[in-house]
Design a protein around this motif. Structure first.
Motif, short mmCIF file in Angstrom:
data_model
loop_
_atom_site.label_atom_id
_atom_site.label_comp_id
_atom_site.label_asym_id
_atom_site.label_seq_id
_atom_site.Cartn_x
_atom_site.Cartn_y
_atom_site.Cartn_z
N ALA A 136 -103.38 -10.47 50.90
CA ALA A 136 -104.17 -11.65 50.54
C ALA A 136 -104.66 -12.28 51.82
N ALA B 269 -113.70 -12.41 47.26
CA ALA B 269 -113.64 -11.80 45.93
C ALA B 269 -113.13 -10.38 46.03
N ARG B 270 -113.53 -9.68 47.06
CA ARG B 270 -113.06 -8.29 47.20
C ARG B 270 -111.58 -8.26 47.52
N MET B 271 -111.13 -9.19 48.37
CA MET B 271 -109.69 -9.27 48.65
C MET B 271 -108.92 -9.60 47.37
N ASP B 272 -109.55 -10.43 46.51
CA ASP B 272 -108.89 -10.83 45.27
C ASP B 272 -108.92 -9.72 44.23
N GLY B 273 -109.47 -8.60 44.59
CA GLY B 273 -109.40 -7.45 43.70
C GLY B 273 -110.56 -7.32 42.73
N ALA B 274 -111.67 -8.01 43.00
CA ALA B 274 -112.80 -7.89 42.10
C ALA B 274 -113.57 -6.61 42.39
N SER B 275 -113.90 -5.88 41.34
CA SER B 275 -114.74 -4.70 41.52
C SER B 275 -116.18 -5.17 41.72
N LYS C 99 -117.45 -6.92 38.66
CA LYS C 99 -116.86 -8.24 38.45
C LYS C 99 -117.32 -9.22 39.51
N SER D 98 -106.26 -8.51 35.49
CA SER D 98 -106.12 -8.45 34.03
C SER D 98 -104.73 -8.86 33.56
N ARG E 266 -100.93 -13.97 44.06
CA ARG E 266 -100.97 -12.52 43.91
C ARG E 266 -99.67 -11.88 44.34
N LYS F 202 -106.82 -12.96 37.23
CA LYS F 202 -107.76 -12.56 36.20
C LYS F 202 -108.33 -11.18 36.53
N MET F 203 -108.61 -10.96 37.82
CA MET F 203 -109.14 -9.66 38.24
C MET F 203 -108.11 -8.57 38.01
N TYR G 283 -118.79 -12.60 38.09
CA TYR G 283 -118.03 -13.84 38.21
C TYR G 283 -118.38 -14.66 39.44
N ARG H 194 -104.56 -19.52 46.21
CA ARG H 194 -105.22 -18.33 45.70
C ARG H 194 -104.56 -17.09 46.30
N ALA I 244 -108.99 -4.45 47.97
CA ALA I 244 -108.19 -4.85 46.82
C ALA I 244 -106.96 -3.97 46.62
N PHE J 112 -108.24 -16.73 39.84
CA PHE J 112 -109.20 -15.62 39.92
C PHE J 112 -108.58 -14.25 40.23
N PRO J 113 -107.72 -14.16 41.28
CA PRO J 113 -107.15 -12.83 41.57
C PRO J 113 -106.30 -12.30 40.42
#
Lengths: 333, 276, 290
Positions: A78, B174-180, B183, A104, A150, A101-102, B187, A146, A73, A98-99
């Motif tokens: 991406a 999800a990890r690429m999308d920045g989810a910890s 999260k 914030s 970003r 939202k992650m 999610y 998606r 991350a 989603f990205p």
């Protein structure tokens, strides 16, 4: 904003070295394609750049910063996966959001960005659907959506078109190329399909057994392959390779002629042979010839050149476009 | 021609299929019908099928005389309690095995399954004696613990097969999308795992509800679930078929409905994923 | 994923399940094994002497033991025969398109959800009762003298009851397997000139073989420990005619209070079950490697 450098990057699983050590520079804004046969390490290399796999050794730099130990991350990249990896329980809108939202981001900012991405990718009418209700091409576009919201430093594509049918693959190829021209963001694209590599890349990296065989523009690779592997891998149908006395005459271990660099005649020529199968593509005709001297040879003739199976033909190679290789398989220039 | 044959075979199979279905279902249907008869009609000969004096009296009697509700609640407590506790223990284990497998994961799973092979009688005597000494005989806590233990391997296995179907690429995305990690769990993983957890819950409640070795041996009245309660009707002092039928209908109805909803999960759950 | 969970945390997550199951498996088994070498009766308090294999020799030479083993096997084999053959036939019927398929499917699987004590009582009273039961009424209608099912043919009656409970399970699994058969394979066989019967023998049956194996093994595990049905219907009788190994151990322990003897029986049951279990574990283990 999106240059990637690999410095002696190594990866081994257990005792097997998948990637023995790679150095590579990807310039900002470039469209780079990793191509090679399955198992050559191209996907692993992409996942190392993404941070989904840990490197065994070496350094990965993004915009000059060492990110070798950074989590995915934090690398500002991406990725579009082969299976698209859409979240099945979320609508298209939520998938694309989603990205953000992650990250914030504010609700209205997210909304604006998602709708803009949907507009660019023709997904506006499908925003409330679930991934399961979409066609393969639409899913592909959601995955791309998606990725683009970003605004990453670089896009990574892992064989993104391999699950689509031939016609859709053609259009998606153009869409991704257009997207690249529009965004001007670095893209790293992995494929085993050399047509995708030739048509989309600014720079092709040919990989084999975890090693880089050659790096160059599509036409460079086509015109001046550095070795037998690249010569055989790039170009369709494959280059004809001839060994033995005929190659010896040219002071080489192996000589190669592309099918399109052989002149055909029904009356005379340097070599002769019998036509096995003739594939009439309309614009041109592919002839699979059983030559008297060297066995099977593929030649590309004009669409008007009408021959039938079993007929005798004569071939004259274009010596100016001949490729010569030494004992080690390296090109002799 | 082809159409005619198709329609004819469809009619044939409709008749055959319904005959088989009704034949197999008949004992349940018969119990259901008998539960609305008077005791006299219930043992009438020739039997009444539909044209008898319908009454709800048996249902009222069953509750009034034998405190049906008490045993029903015991069944609910034991089956739901054991399943929920089992899930709480099993979810982390199945999760770890599905998402970070090691060389030994397979062995651990196989070993867990092998505990299911142990016949209950092999453990009956020590468990009975321990329960007697610790005052756990005829207690809901004791029964819940035992039923949880006998179903734990199934719960772990079912969850494992469900979790394993969540594709790894989605977690990577999800990890690429920045989810910890947190999260990612909230999610992405949880919403994808919930259907699997729900069907595991459903199937194990059914199994626990119908468990009839330990409940019969370790409970008599206070903590007796419906299995034990119904068994008390086996004493031959008189024929109370209508009341027996009413009690039986009440005992099987909730679980039958749950079972119908979970029929797809039943196969993979009971075959440990070997047949899907 | 290696970076997501360290090995240590994975172990920690597995620990509760593993420890609980380990204790559940080892402690009772060890105690049973220990008791099986003692002279231990709940009615004679005091010292429990070590008597070696006396319990085993007593149990193994008891005619009731051989009878119980025989009954256990008959029960298992009888139920397996009925459920596997019946299950294949039913699955073949349910696999055909017909009106009301969904409802029939629900009717067919319903018996599986009936608790053992209920099904045993319903069959014992309302169907098999020699005077008022439905079977007796049908027999009289056909002009046959009704038989007292549970007194005259106790083991066969119990086999019927248990088969009724397990037929849905076999049907459902075989149907699931049947539906996963590639339709093109059947069509290819049809093109190759195979008739309905040879298609069944050469295409369908081999495809089902795995599911049949699973049905046989899983049912065997449960059928070896049939208990509630016997307790409710016959109490193992008349005499010991319908006593299986599980019921024999139960009777020895909780009716005759012979802890030592019952424990020896329990250990023997464990050994028998493990022989079956090894096959099942292997089969399912193979499936994991897929």
């Amino acid at each position: 904003m999106g240059s990637i450098s690999l410095r002696n990057v190594r990866k081994s699983f257990g005792t097997t070295d998948v990637i023995p050590g790679i150095d590579l520079d990807i310039e900002d804004g470039e469209f780079v394609v990793f191509v090679g046969p399955s198992g050559c390490g191209k996907s692993t290399l992409l996942r190392l750049i993404a941070g989904l796999e840990d490197t065994t050794g070496g350094r990965i730099l993004i915009d000059g910063k060492d990110v070798s130990d950074a989590p995915p991350a934090k690398r500002g990249l991406a990725m579009v996966f082969q299976s698209y990896a859409l979240y099945p329980h979320m609508s298209v809108y939520k998938n694309i959001a989603f990205p953000l939202k992650m990250d914030s981001q504010a609700k209205d900012v997210i909304d604006k960005k998602v709708r803009e991405a949907a507009r660019v990718l023709n997904l506006t009418d499908y925003l409330e659907r679930r991934p399961g209700q979409l066609s393969g091409g639409q899913r592909q576009r959601v995955a791309i959506g998606r990725a683009i919201v970003r605004q990453p430093g670089a896009f990574l594509f892992d064989e993104p078109l391999s699950n689509l049918d031939a016609a859709l693959r053609g259009t998606m190829r153009i869409e991704i190329s257009e997207l690249h021209q529009h965004l001007k963001t670095t893209m790293v694209y992995v494929t085993h399909d050399q047509i995708e590599a030739m048509t989309m890349a600014d720079k092709i990296v040919v990989l084999n057994a975890g090693r880089i065989e050659q790096v160059g523009s599509p036409l460079d690779l086509y015109r001046t392959p550095a070795n037998l592997f690249v010569a055989g891998f790039i170009g369709s149908p494959r280059m004809n390779m001839i060994e033995g006395a005929e190659a010896g005459k040219m002071q080489a271990k192996t000589i190669g002629f592309r099918p399109e660099h052989i002149r055909l005649s029904q009356t005379d020529g340097a070599w002769s042979g019998t036509v096995g199968v003739a594939e009439h593509l309309g614009s041109d005709t592919l002839l699979h010839i059983d030559s008297d001297e060297f066995g099977p040879i593929t030649a590309r003739a004009d669409g008007d050149f009408v021959v039938k199976s079993g007929q005798r033909v004569f071939m004259t190679p274009d010596k100016a476009r001949m490729h010569r290789f030494d004992e080690k398989g390296l090109a002799i220039r | 021609m082809a159409r005619a044959i198709n329609t004819r075979s469809k009619i044939t199979f409709t008749i055959v299929g319904w005959l088989c279905g009704l034949l197999l279902f008949f004992p349940i249907l018969w119990t259901f019908l008998t539960s609305f008869k008077t005791e006299g009609d219930a043992i009438a000969n020739p039997p009444y099928f539909l044209f008898f004096h319908w009454t709800l009296e048996n249902y009222i009697e069953v509750q009034a005389r034998s405190d049906y509700l008490h045993h029903f609640l015991n069944s609910v407590t034991i089956s739901v309690g054991s399943t929920v506790i089992g899930l709480i223990i099993a979810v982390p284990a199945a999760w770890a095995m599905a998402f970070s497998p090691t060389k030994h994961t397979k062995d651990v799973l196989m070993w867990m399954l092998s505990t299911k092979m142990m016949p209950a009688v092999g453990a009956l005597i020590p468990i009975y004696l321990i329960f007697r000494d610790w005052g756990l005989l005829d207690s809901r806590i004791g029964l819940t613990a035992i039923v949880m233990l006998i179903n734990l391997p199934i719960i772990v296995w079912m969850l494992y097969t469900y979790f394993r179907e969540i594709p790894g690429e989605i977690l990577e995305a999800a990890r690429m999308d920045g989810a910890s990690l947190a999260k990612e769990i909230i999610y992405v993983l949880t919403p994808m795992a919930v259907p699997g957890i729900a069907s595991t819950l459903l199937l194990n409640i059914i199994l626990a509800w119908n468990e009839a070795f330990w409940t019969l041996n370790l409970s008599t009245s206070k903590a007796a679930p419906l299995t034990t309660f119904i068994a008390s009707y086996s004493s031959p002092e008189g024929l109370f078929w209508a009341k027996l039928s009413a009690a039986s209908t009440l005992a099987i109805a909730p679980i039958l409905i749950m079972g119908w909803f979970s029929q797809k999960q039943l196969v993979r759950g009971l075959t440990f994923g070997a047949v899907k | 994923m290696a970076t997501l969970h360290t090995r240590a945390s994975a172990r920690l997550m597995m620990a509760p399940s593993v420890i609980l199951l380990f204790v559940w498996m080892v402690v009772p088994l060890a105690m049973t094994l220990y008791f099986s070498f003692l002279s231990y009766n709940l009615l004679t308090p005091g010292a429990h002497n070590f008597i070696g294999f006396l319990n085993y020799s007593y149990f193994l030479t008891d005619p009731a033991f051989l009878m119980a083993i025989g009954n256990t096997l008959l029960l298992v084999i009888g139920v397996l025969l009925i459920t596997v053959i019946g299950g294949i036939l039913l699955a073949l019927v349910l696999d055909q398109p017909f009106w009301g398929q969904g409802i029939v499917r629900l009717l067919v699987i319903a018996p599986f959800f009936v608790m053992p004590t209920v099904s045993a009582l319903v069959w014992k009273n309302m169907l098999m009762n020699p005077v008022y039961g439905l079977f007796a009424w049908i027999a009289r209608g056909l002009g046959i003298t009704p038989i007292d099912w549970l007194a005259d043919v106790p083991l066969f009656s119990i086999t019927l009851i248990v088969a009724w409970q397990w037929l849905p399970f076999a049907t459902l699994i075989l149907l699931t397997a049947l539906q996963s058969l590639d339709g093109e394979q059947k069509e290819a066989a049809e093109m190759d000139g195979a008739g309905a019967v040879s298609r069944f023998i050469y295409i369908v049956l081999p495809h089902l073989s795995r599911a049949i194996t699973v049905v046989i093994l899983i049912q065997t595990i449960f059928l070896l420990s049939i208990f509630a049905e016997i307790l409710v219907t016959t109490n193992g009788g008349p005499g010991i005619q319908s006593t299986n190994l599980t019921y024999l151990v139960y009777a020895q322990a909780l009716l005759q209070f012979d802890v030592g003897g019952a424990s020896a029986g329990g250990i023997i049951a464990v050994i028998l079950a493990n022989i079956v279990g090894i096959f099942l574990i292997r089969l399912i283990g193979k499936n994991l490697d897929r």
